[in-house]
Design a protein around this motif. Structure first.
Motif, PDB file in Angstrom:
ATOM      1  N   ASP A 120      49.841  -6.634  -1.932  1.00  0.00           N
ATOM      2  CA  ASP A 120      50.772  -7.284  -2.866  1.00  0.00           C
ATOM      3  C   ASP A 120      51.908  -7.853  -2.268  1.00  0.00           C
ATOM      4  OD1 ASP A 120      49.143  -6.237  -4.893  1.00  0.00           O
ATOM      5  OD2 ASP A 120      50.256  -4.136  -5.177  1.00  0.00           O
ATOM      6  N   GLU A 121      52.330  -7.674  -1.182  1.00  0.00           N
ATOM      7  CA  GLU A 121      53.271  -8.237  -0.408  1.00  0.00           C
ATOM      8  C   GLU A 121      53.382  -9.767  -0.182  1.00  0.00           C
ATOM      9  OE1 GLU A 121      53.934  -5.658   2.723  1.00  0.00           O
ATOM     10  OE2 GLU A 121      54.532  -4.003   1.623  1.00  0.00           O
ATOM     11  N   MET A 122      52.110 -10.221  -0.185  1.00  0.00           N
ATOM     12  CA  MET A 122      51.835 -11.594   0.227  1.00  0.00           C
ATOM     13  C   MET A 122      52.555 -12.458  -1.001  1.00  0.00           C
ATOM     14  SD  MET A 122      48.143 -11.935   1.440  1.00  0.00           S
ATOM     15  CE  MET A 122      47.396 -10.871   2.887  1.00  0.00           C
ATOM     16  N   LYS A 123      52.839 -13.534  -0.803  1.00  0.00           N
ATOM     17  CA  LYS A 123      53.555 -14.348  -1.768  1.00  0.00           C
ATOM     18  C   LYS A 123      52.421 -15.294  -2.454  1.00  0.00           C
ATOM     19  CE  LYS A 123      57.762 -14.935   0.911  1.00  0.00           C
ATOM     20  NZ  LYS A 123      58.902 -15.879   1.625  1.00  0.00           N
ATOM     21  N   SER A 163      48.823 -14.372   5.456  1.00  0.00           N
ATOM     22  CA  SER A 163      48.437 -15.142   4.153  1.00  0.00           C
ATOM     23  C   SER A 163      47.907 -16.563   4.545  1.00  0.00           C
ATOM     24  CB  SER A 163      49.776 -15.366   3.501  1.00  0.00           C
ATOM     25  OG  SER A 163      50.408 -14.193   3.240  1.00  0.00           O
ATOM     26  N   ARG A 164      48.162 -17.195   5.612  1.00  0.00           N
ATOM     27  CA  ARG A 164      47.513 -18.305   6.200  1.00  0.00           C
ATOM     28  C   ARG A 164      46.119 -18.041   6.497  1.00  0.00           C
ATOM     29  NH1 ARG A 164      50.497 -18.783  10.342  1.00  0.00           N
ATOM     30  NH2 ARG A 164      52.202 -19.859   9.179  1.00  0.00           N
ATOM     31  N   VAL A 165      45.719 -16.653   7.090  1.00  0.00           N
ATOM     32  CA  VAL A 165      44.488 -16.685   7.295  1.00  0.00           C
ATOM     33  C   VAL A 165      43.696 -16.339   5.846  1.00  0.00           C
ATOM     34  CG1 VAL A 165      42.671 -15.100   8.566  1.00  0.00           C
ATOM     35  CG2 VAL A 165      44.792 -15.635   9.587  1.00  0.00           C
ATOM     36  N   CYS A 166      44.038 -15.466   5.189  1.00  0.00           N
ATOM     37  CA  CYS A 166      43.592 -15.258   4.181  1.00  0.00           C
ATOM     38  C   CYS A 166      43.466 -16.391   3.082  1.00  0.00           C
ATOM     39  CB  CYS A 166      44.381 -14.017   3.303  1.00  0.00           C
ATOM     40  SG  CYS A 166      44.297 -12.441   4.064  1.00  0.00           S
ATOM     41  N   GLY A 167      44.524 -17.334   3.065  1.00  0.00           N
ATOM     42  CA  GLY A 167      44.401 -18.606   2.118  1.00  0.00           C
ATOM     43  C   GLY A 167      43.223 -19.405   2.650  1.00  0.00           C
ATOM     44  N   LYS A 168      42.927 -19.523   3.781  1.00  0.00           N
ATOM     45  CA  LYS A 168      41.965 -20.393   4.312  1.00  0.00           C
ATOM     46  C   LYS A 168      40.623 -19.675   3.960  1.00  0.00           C
ATOM     47  CE  LYS A 168      44.519 -22.512   8.144  1.00  0.00           C
ATOM     48  NZ  LYS A 168      44.573 -22.514   9.687  1.00  0.00           N
ATOM     49  N   LYS A 184      43.587 -24.744 -17.433  1.00  0.00           N
ATOM     50  CA  LYS A 184      43.344 -24.589 -16.051  1.00  0.00           C
ATOM     51  C   LYS A 184      44.370 -23.599 -15.503  1.00  0.00           C
ATOM     52  CE  LYS A 184      43.831 -27.359 -11.736  1.00  0.00           C
ATOM     53  NZ  LYS A 184      44.186 -28.646 -11.083  1.00  0.00           N
ATOM     54  N   TYR A 185      43.681 -22.595 -14.582  1.00  0.00           N
ATOM     55  CA  TYR A 185      44.228 -21.495 -14.077  1.00  0.00           C
ATOM     56  C   TYR A 185      44.067 -21.816 -12.581  1.00  0.00           C
ATOM     57  CZ  TYR A 185      44.416 -18.756 -18.106  1.00  0.00           C
ATOM     58  OH  TYR A 185      44.653 -18.676 -19.427  1.00  0.00           O
ATOM     59  N   THR A 186      45.323 -21.840 -12.014  1.00  0.00           N
ATOM     60  CA  THR A 186      45.437 -22.001 -10.330  1.00  0.00           C
ATOM     61  C   THR A 186      46.281 -20.643  -9.671  1.00  0.00           C
ATOM     62  OG1 THR A 186      45.864 -24.262 -10.806  1.00  0.00           O
ATOM     63  CG2 THR A 186      46.479 -23.339  -8.751  1.00  0.00           C
ATOM     64  N   PHE A 187      45.447 -20.461  -8.581  1.00  0.00           N
ATOM     65  CA  PHE A 187      45.939 -19.255  -7.666  1.00  0.00           C
ATOM     66  C   PHE A 187      46.614 -19.672  -6.544  1.00  0.00           C
ATOM     67  CE2 PHE A 187      44.935 -16.292  -4.111  1.00  0.00           C
ATOM     68  CZ  PHE A 187      45.572 -15.077  -4.586  1.00  0.00           C
ATOM     69  N   GLU A 188      47.753 -19.586  -6.087  1.00  0.00           N
ATOM     70  CA  GLU A 188      48.361 -20.009  -5.024  1.00  0.00           C
ATOM     71  C   GLU A 188      48.886 -18.838  -4.125  1.00  0.00           C
ATOM     72  OE1 GLU A 188      50.786 -24.079  -6.976  1.00  0.00           O
ATOM     73  OE2 GLU A 188      51.719 -22.064  -6.226  1.00  0.00           O
ATOM     74  N   ILE A 189      48.580 -19.134  -2.732  1.00  0.00           N
ATOM     75  CA  ILE A 189      49.055 -18.269  -1.702  1.00  0.00           C
ATOM     76  C   ILE A 189      49.736 -18.893  -0.690  1.00  0.00           C
ATOM     77  CG2 ILE A 189      46.952 -18.277  -0.589  1.00  0.00           C
ATOM     78  CD1 ILE A 189      47.283 -15.337   0.323  1.00  0.00           C
ATOM     79  N   PHE A 190      51.173 -18.687  -0.575  1.00  0.00           N
ATOM     80  CA  PHE A 190      52.144 -19.426   0.499  1.00  0.00           C
ATOM     81  C   PHE A 190      52.092 -18.625   1.595  1.00  0.00           C
ATOM     82  CE2 PHE A 190      56.518 -20.416   1.762  1.00  0.00           C
ATOM     83  CZ  PHE A 190      56.364 -21.521   1.990  1.00  0.00           C
ATOM     84  N   ASP A 191      51.917 -19.282   2.921  1.00  0.00           N
ATOM     85  CA  ASP A 191      52.092 -19.009   4.247  1.00  0.00           C
ATOM     86  C   ASP A 191      53.110 -19.260   4.883  1.00  0.00           C
ATOM     87  OD1 ASP A 191      51.510 -21.712   4.663  1.00  0.00           O
ATOM     88  OD2 ASP A 191      49.788 -21.401   5.771  1.00  0.00           O
ATOM     89  N   GLY A 192      54.278 -19.656   4.250  1.00  0.00           N
ATOM     90  CA  GLY A 192      55.552 -19.941   4.898  1.00  0.00           C
ATOM     91  C   GLY A 192      55.612 -21.579   5.240  1.00  0.00           C
ATOM     92  N   LYS A 193      54.293 -22.091   5.195  1.00  0.00           N
ATOM     93  CA  LYS A 193      54.494 -23.658   5.259  1.00  0.00           C
ATOM     94  C   LYS A 193      53.615 -24.257   4.568  1.00  0.00           C
ATOM     95  CE  LYS A 193      53.358 -26.918   9.081  1.00  0.00           C
ATOM     96  NZ  LYS A 193      52.739 -27.130  10.496  1.00  0.00           N
ATOM     97  N   ASP A 194      52.415 -23.711   4.144  1.00  0.00           N
ATOM     98  CA  ASP A 194      51.650 -24.814   3.187  1.00  0.00           C
ATOM     99  C   ASP A 194      51.098 -23.677   2.093  1.00  0.00           C
ATOM    100  OD1 ASP A 194      51.292 -26.967   5.048  1.00  0.00           O
ATOM    101  OD2 ASP A 194      49.726 -25.677   6.138  1.00  0.00           O
ATOM    102  N   ASN A 195      50.664 -24.218   0.939  1.00  0.00           N
ATOM    103  CA  ASN A 195      50.109 -23.745  -0.275  1.00  0.00           C
ATOM    104  C   ASN A 195      48.813 -23.741  -0.357  1.00  0.00           C
ATOM    105  OD1 ASN A 195      52.029 -22.330  -1.712  1.00  0.00           O
ATOM    106  ND2 ASN A 195      52.910 -24.244  -2.589  1.00  0.00           N
ATOM    107  N   HIS A 196      48.285 -22.620  -0.136  1.00  0.00           N
ATOM    108  CA  HIS A 196      46.776 -22.554  -0.417  1.00  0.00           C
ATOM    109  C   HIS A 196      46.199 -22.477  -1.905  1.00  0.00           C
ATOM    110  CE1 HIS A 196      46.461 -22.676   4.029  1.00  0.00           C
ATOM    111  NE2 HIS A 196      47.534 -21.461   4.033  1.00  0.00           N
TER     112      HIS A 196
END
Length: 1479
Positions: free
Chosen positions: A1272-1275, A1242-1247, A1314-1326
């Protein structure tokens, strides 16, 4: 020989660079020279042409000799004609050339006349200008002299007189004043300057020939005031004043207004504002700086009266020399301050600076020393720069430069100096001497007349060259005798002109010989000759030639054969040492050389001035806390002394430092910047131009402290008791004893109203209380007291109050006395007092202490209950406030008379306040210590317990060394608890206290416990010192090595070679053996024991005991229970690890990471492998095939898992195996490990996530976010207007491997925002956001409507559901039936075509449609003509499609054609527009 100082014309001379020369004159001369060269070249060319023509003629004549007579005659005739023509031509050319030459000569003559005229006019103008300048200078000088002769301060001849007038009348005030320069008059009203512009028409001020008037138009009652007139010029100031009273017709309307002078009384003879009173508020002190720095000396002052336009004169002096502004110094005076600023300090600026404020009332001054140290040298060890560069005896081509040498206390001696010169206007420095000059004087020759120069000097020693000195003032190379030869000639009237004496002399051709030739200066390196110019000298410029001769040789040698000397001085170098010379001088001009002058007496080149002898005895005496006065005897040989250098050294160090950096000219110097209480030694060196003397003898050691003076006066005289015939008096000791203990006091008395004082005690009284007998009852007396010390009797105190001699009989106690203060801090102080002498009818039981702010009204009592002690700590005071105190004694009959009010006390801690410290010395003795840097010889430490002086020698011991005192507790125990204090006499109240007292604020038991702990800590420390232990850097510890070996070790701070030790395990000493290997490194203090095999039998306590002399130490380590199990398990683990690493093994076990491509990578590191080693990957114990085998030589093995999902769950193994053994590393991808991998992905995908993009579909609007991988298992979260969106029918959330999307089904206005897409990597929200509103929403919604309509049309258009093949093969005669199913809403129209032509229905062709969806076409009796392409069109208003079927008919008996198997026929779409048009 005293040097000739720079004359006044050098000081006033304007120094220019080479551009001052006359450009116009130089241009004319250059033009003349160029034209003259051109004419010379033309004449030479003409002569050459004439010579060549004559040669040709002669050659022709010589050839003609060989011709016959007839021919010769014919030839001669022709030659005659030719010659006649040539001669005619030559005569014409010659005439033309002559005319041209005459014209050129005429023009040249005119040009020469013009040039001569221009030169004469230029010379006349320059001469006139020079004469005019000289006359102006002379007139200015005479004017200055005349002005000085007639100048005087203002003097008032007629003073102002007072006036009384009625309202609306005008009044005129007049006075007469004289003085030169003409005084400036200013008018004041009640001290305020009168401004005419402020009230136009109100005042009119006039001044005519010394009579000054002030007219007040239409005066009103507000004009009643005192009017002053102040007259000021450069020599002083005077003033006069008068009162103006404006009266009204009805006097009761306004009360009478008083004025500055009484009405009706004669005017005072005192004249106000005749001088200024100057009071310095802030003064500059002794200042220390370094060369190159900036500094400002500033004083702030109060000038009375404060007149804006009239101020006293401020003068700055350095060593009694008046300073003026220059490029190095700037002065400012005004606005209540005077300052002197230095932009770039040099050692030349060092000295005693004095500011003098001069007015008619007197002079106020202040002085302080400015020290300027050497800047850092350019080369380490190089000397400091020379200083005080001066130029003397300047001439046309010669000047003498002198300077002062630098002090070389820490550097090697100066070997010589280099002198540099620079012409003004350039930056080219030229070194004047090739070899260093030994003395501080050098004659610089080779100057160009009329040019200006500046000079500098550099010192040289064995280490290198110093920085250059400050440059000298500019000096012009001019002849000082020119002004002597200038004299004024009076003409008719009052006119006069200045001419040179040369103009009055006759036309002398050859000059006479110079006169008065003598040696003006003799040195080892050169001799300076001086002489007087010849008389008469003539008008032409003079030059001089110098000749020398060795005595007895009889031969003369020209000294300046190459360059002529234009000045009547010359320095002769290159003289042989030890030989005598005689000299003579010849003068010369353009007419010839004069006879030689008279020969000088024999002169030998030698140093006339020698190095001075060392100064005599050096005495150092005390001055202040940071300075010492050093005096010395002048040297026996002090020829041409430049001054002295003083050096100092801390006693016992032999590190000498310079005290002054510029020679001082007197034999007394105050050395500042010393450390209080330090001991110093001083020495002195004398300096002249030749060098420095030897160091003087060193002074005696002196301690830096204030000088001895008589004590200050006692104060606070208080009456303590009276019995009717005697009085008991008490007083306070002087604040300062003068640096010596006070020996006693003298007391004088007198009756009130008597003039004479009478001595009470003939010998000094030591205590500060004394009973005076023999008094008369009922009489009033006053007393004064003086203290005495070794320096003498100090000033007496102020007379006391009037004390009446009457017996005290009141029952209450008398006043306490001798109120003193100590330990003054920011918010508290300790107050002490003495008990009353008169106690009343019962003993004193306690005291009340009162205080108040200074000048306040009410007293505040500090203690609500009486205190039995004669001291009290007063707290909660305000910092910076000033308080006064008093004490009231109490007995059984009540509160007695209060003590005298104490002196004001400022509640503020002194800078650098120190406190008592508690500690233990090297012998283990407990002490309280205190340092005081402000001690004097008379200062004493007084130790007290509970503020009572300690006198118990059995329990305490006091040791004082210098400024440090210690109080030792001999046998400390709980009886020594209490408050200990120390005070230092003859200081500004230096005192402190240390509390070991259980009494005080807070819980008694807790405070008692605290102070008992402090005492016990000190006692424990004392015991540790008396019974020493060996300090340990580290206690006994263990360390586990490979193979499971266990090392027990400790480290001591220090072990001597005689130290001993032993290891004890479970109360049993072990020695060095194979089982217990024991060793000690005494250099590092490490003692260790190593056990190769650590087993269950080794559980227990381990102890190390060390003995080193008297000191001992012990350290233990308990390994029992869990602690032992931990050590045993770690030892077993290390043993197994050792065995594992003997074969192939994993240096790093399996671990994972995520690559930038979002792939999970399993990594492990292997070691100790070989070619035969086999590496395998397994998943759930099944071999995991990889495309490439791992390279074991790299030592790193990797396994990539792309697009991780739950199908990748399982146990992954990496195995290593060969003949030496095997090793396994396991990693299970499941649970938390799997979740962590998803978060890492998720961290790599979020970036890498792209911005949100809009995609419209028939169902609605879809927001998409593309990324490297999505599961689908990504937060992930989708938010609308910051509200989280849950997947629903309206908003569906999903994604693919490449993107995540949000489907907005059937969007409405509510879906804007406004629509926001968030992906959480355990530490940061992208996050990625998109504002779907406004135009963006409108465009998307419109596109959605289009897609929706297109989908509806696609759904309901006419279409073929199935049944038709693309190819049909049939034999002739058969019946062909093509049947299919169609759909459409509304029902579609079906049309058949053959070869794109409509089929005419007949019995052969028939079409049938049933239930609007089943369609068939039948061809009966198929023939070959029926082969072809058959098409069916199915369409309605929403569109349709066309399907082609190829029919192939073959005859009976023919081979069936090879054709591809039939397939479903592919339709061709028919758009809705076409179908609609067709309909």
């Amino acid at each position: 020989m005293s040097l000739v100082t720079v004359p006044f014309y050098q000081k006033r001379h304007r120094h220019f660079d080479q551009s001052y020369r006359n450009i116009q004159t130089r241009y004319l001369l250059d033009e003349y020279a160029s034209k003259k060269r051109a004419s010379t070249q033309a004449s030479s060319q003409k002569s050459l042409s004439q010579r060549s023509s004559s040669q040709r003629a002669s050659s022709q004549t010589s050839l003609g000799g060989t011709i016959c007579r007839v021919c010769a005659k014919r030839v001669s005739t022709q030659e005659d004609e030719e010659q006649e023509n040539r001669s005619r031509y030559q005569s014409l050319v010659a005439a033309y050339g002559e005319a041209k030459r005459q014209r050129f000569l005429s023009e040249l003559a005119h040009l020469e006349e013009d040039v001569h005229l221009a030169r004469s006019q230029a010379r006349d103008k320059l001469d006139k200008y020079a004469i005019q300048q000289m006359m102006e200078d002379k007139l200015a000088w005479e004017r200055h002299t005349f002005e000085e002769r007639i100048s005087r301060a203002p003097e008032i001849l007629v003073r102002l007189r007072s006036h009384t007038v009625w309202e609306r009348m005008s009044v005129k005030l007049c006075f007469t004043v004289q003085g030169f320069p003409t005084p400036v008059v200013q008018w004041y009203k009640d001290g305020s300057l009168i401004c005419q512009a402020a009230e136009p028409g109100k005042y009119r001020i006039e001044s005519n020939y010394g009579v000054h008037t002030l007219e007040i138009n239409r005066a009103d009652f507000d004009d009643t005031a005192t009017y002053s007139a102040v007259a000021t010029n450069a020599h002083g100031q005077v003033s006069t004043n008068a009162a103006v009273v404006v009266r009204r017709f009805r006097g009761d309307e306004e009360p009478f207004r008083s004025v500055g002078l009484p009405i009706g009384l004669p005017l005072s003879s005192m004249i106000p504002y005749t001088h200024f009173d100057v009071q310095f508020l802030e003064k500059f002190g002794v200042t220390f700086r370094r060369e190159g720095e900036t500094v400002t000396l500033k004083c702030t002052m109060l000038v009375t009266p404060d007149l804006k336009r009239v101020q006293p004169r401020a003068e700055w002096y350095r060593d009694d020399v008046l300073l003026k502004e220059s490029k190095w110094t700037k002065m400012f005076f005004g606005e209540g301050q005077a300052s002197l600023s230095f932009s770039h300090l040099h050692k030349d600026d060092e000295g005693l600076y004095t500011l003098r404020i001069v007015s008619r009332g007197g002079v106020s001054d202040h002085s302080a020393f400015l020290f300027v140290r050497d800047a850092d040298p350019l080369v380490t060890g190089a000397p400091g720069a020379p200083m005080d560069l001066q130029c003397h005896d300047a001439n046309r081509d010669y000047v003498i430069v002198t300077w002062k040498p630098p002090n070389t206390t820490t550097e090697s001696p100066v070997m010589g100096y280099f002198v540099d010169r620079c012409e003004v206007g350039t930056n080219n420095w030229v070194q004047c001497n090739d070899a260093p000059v030994k003395i501080c004087k050098y004659p610089v020759t080779g100057l160009f007349e009329g040019r200006s120069y500046i000079f500098r000097v550099r010192a040289v020693n064995s280490a290198g060259i110093s920085r250059p000195s400050r440059v000298s003032d500019a000096v012009a190379a001019l002849d000082p005798l020119d002004l002597r030869r200038l004299q004024a000639v009076h003409l008719e009237g009052e006119k006069e002109i200045a001419i040179y004496q040369d103009d009055l002399e006759g036309d002398a051709q050859v000059p006479g010989p110079p006169t008065g030739v003598h040696a003006s200066e003799i040195s080892r390196n050169y001799v300076v000759l001086s002489w007087e110019p010849p008389t008469p000298r003539g008008k032409d410029p003079l030059m001089y030639f110098i000749e020398k001769s060795v005595v007895g040789s009889g031969s003369w040698q020209r000294v300046n054969a190459q360059t002529a000397v234009r000045s009547p001085r010359y320095a002769v170098f290159d003289l042989m040492e030890g030989k005598s010379y005689v000299f003579r001088v010849l003068s010369a001009n353009r007419h010839g050389l004069s006879e030689p002058s008279e020969i000088t007496s024999p002169i030998q080149a030698q140093d006339v001035t020698v190095v001075p002898s060392a100064p005599g005895r050096v005495l150092a005496s005390r001055n202040t806390k940071t300075s010492v006065v050093v005096q010395w005897d002048r040297p026996k040989h002090e020829e041409d002394l430049l001054g002295y250098y003083v050096d100092c050294c801390v006693a016992g160090t032999n590190l000498w430092e310079p005290c002054n950096h510029k020679p001082i000219g007197y034999n007394r110097f105050v050395v500042h910047g010393l450390t209080t209480g330090e001991q110093y030694i001083f020495r002195v060196k004398a300096v002249n131009a030749v060098g420095m003397s030897e160091n003087s003898q060193e002074s005696d050691v002196i301690k830096v402290q204030a000088a001895l003076t008589v004590p200050s006066h006692p104060y606070g005289i208080t009456l303590l008791n009276c019995d009717g015939h005697s009085m008991t008096l008490g007083w306070k000791v002087p604040k300062f004893s003068g640096g010596s203990p006070i020996l006693g006091y003298y007391l004088d008395k007198r009756e009130v109203h008597h003039k004479n004082w009478h001595e009470v005690n003939s010998s000094p009284s030591k205590p500060t209380i004394l009973t005076v007998d023999g008094l008369t009852e009922g009489s009033l007396y006053e007393f004064k007291i003086a203290a005495v010390n070794l320096a003498g009797i100090g000033e007496p105190s102020d007379p006391s109050e009037h004390f009446k001699c009457e017996a005290w009989t009141m029952p209450e106690p008398g006043p306490a006395y001798d109120l003193t203060f100590c330990e003054v801090r920011d918010t508290s102080l300790v107050m002490l007092w003495k008990a009353p002498v008169y106690s009343g009818s019962s003993p004193v039981s306690g005291y009340f202490v009162d205080f108040r702010e200074e000048d306040a009204g009410e007293w505040i009592t500090v203690n609500q209950t009486t205190t039995a002690s004669r001291y009290l700590k007063v707290s909660d005071l305000q910092q910076g406030k000033t308080y006064v105190f008093r004490v009231r004694a109490v007995n059984a009959n009540g509160v007695g008379k209060p003590s005298d009010t104490s002196e004001p006390v400022l509640v503020e801690a002194r800078p650098g306040t120190k406190e008592i410290s508690a500690g233990v010395d090297e012998q283990g003795n407990i002490y309280l210590g205190f340092d005081c840097q402000e001690m004097t010889d008379a200062s004493q430490f007084t130790w007290c317990k509970s503020y009572e002086e300690i006198s118990d020698d059995e329990r305490f011991k006091i040791e004082t060394v210098g400024d440090h005192s210690k109080l030792y507790l001999k046998n400390p125990d709980k009886e020594d608890l209490g408050t200990y204090s120390v005070s230092v006499s003859d200081t500004d109240g230096v005192s402190s206290s240390f509390v070991l007292d259980p009494e005080g604020a807070g819980p008694d038991e807790l405070k008692y416990f605290f102070f008992v702990l402090e005492l016990e800590r000190l006692m424990a420390l004392s015991n540790e010192i008396k019974n020493p232990t060996i300090p340990l850097k580290s206690e006994l510890a263990y360390e586990i090595f490979d193979k499971g070996r266990v090392r027990f070790w400790l480290q001591a701070e220090h072990l001597s070679p005689d130290a001993s030790y032993r290891f004890i395990i479970n109360d049993r000493e072990v020695s060095d053996s194979e089982i217990h290997r024991i060793k000690c490194d005494k250099a590092t203090g490490i003692i260790e024991m190593v056990m190769d095999r650590f087993s269950i039998e080794n559980e227990g306590t381990y102890t190390v005991q060390i003995h080193d002399g008297k000191a001992k130490s012990q350290s233990s380590l308990v390994l029992i229970g869990d602690a032992f199990k931990t050590v045993l398990e770690e030892a077993e683990f290390q043993r197994k690890e050792f065995l594992r690493k003997q074969g192939p093994h994993f240096a790093e076990y399996l671990h994972w990471d995520v690559t930038e491509e979002c792939e999970v990578r399993l990594v492990c590191k292997v070691a100790n492998t070989k070619k035969e080693t086999v590496f395998k990957w397994l998943k759930d114990d099944v071999l995991y095939e990889t495309e490439t085998l791992p390279n074991l030589e790299r030592g790193i093995c990797e396994l990539l898992i792309p697009k991780l999902s739950k199908k990748d769950h399982g146990e992954y193994k990496a195995t290593l195996k060969d003949d030496r053994g095997q090793d396994v590393s396991i990693l299970e991808i499941a649970g938390k490990v799997y979740d962590d991998m998803i978060l890492a992905m998720s961290r790599v995908c979020g970036k890498s996530a792209s911005p949100l993009k809009v995609l419209c579909t028939p169902e609605g609007i879809r927001l998409q976010c593309f990324m490297k991988y999505f599961t689908d298992e990504m937060k992930v979260n989708w938010c609308h207007k910051d509200a989280k969106i849950s997947s629903s029918e309206h908003m569906r959330i999903g994604g693919s491997e490449e993107m995540a999307w949000l489907q907005i089904c059937e969007p409405t206005e509510k879906d804007k925002g406004k629509y926001t897409f968030e992906i959480f990597d355990g530490k940061d929200n992208h996050q990625r956001s998109l504002d779907l509103s406004g135009q963006a929403f409108d465009e998307a919604f419109a596109e959605f409507q289009q897609f929706k309509a297109a989908a509806f049309a696609e759904k309901n258009r006419g279409r073929l559901i199935g049944g038709l093949p693309d190819v049909v093969t049939i034999m002739e005669g058969k019946t062909l039936n093509l049947t299919c199913t169609v759909f459409g809403n509304p029902d579609p129209e079906v049309i058949w075509f053959k070869n794109d032509q409509d089929i005419q229905l007949s019995e052969h062709f028939s079409v049938k449609v049933e239930q609007a969806k089943y369609v068939s076409m039948t061809i009966k009796g198929v023939t070959s003509e029926d082969s072809g392409k058959y098409s069916i069109n199915i369409k309605n208003k929403y569109g349709g499609e066309k399907i082609d079927v190829t029919v192939s008919v073959y005859k009976h008996g023919e081979k069936i054609p090879d054709m591809a198997p039939p397939q479903q026929a592919k339709p061709k779409l028919i758009p809705a527009s076409a179908s609609a048009a067709g309909q």
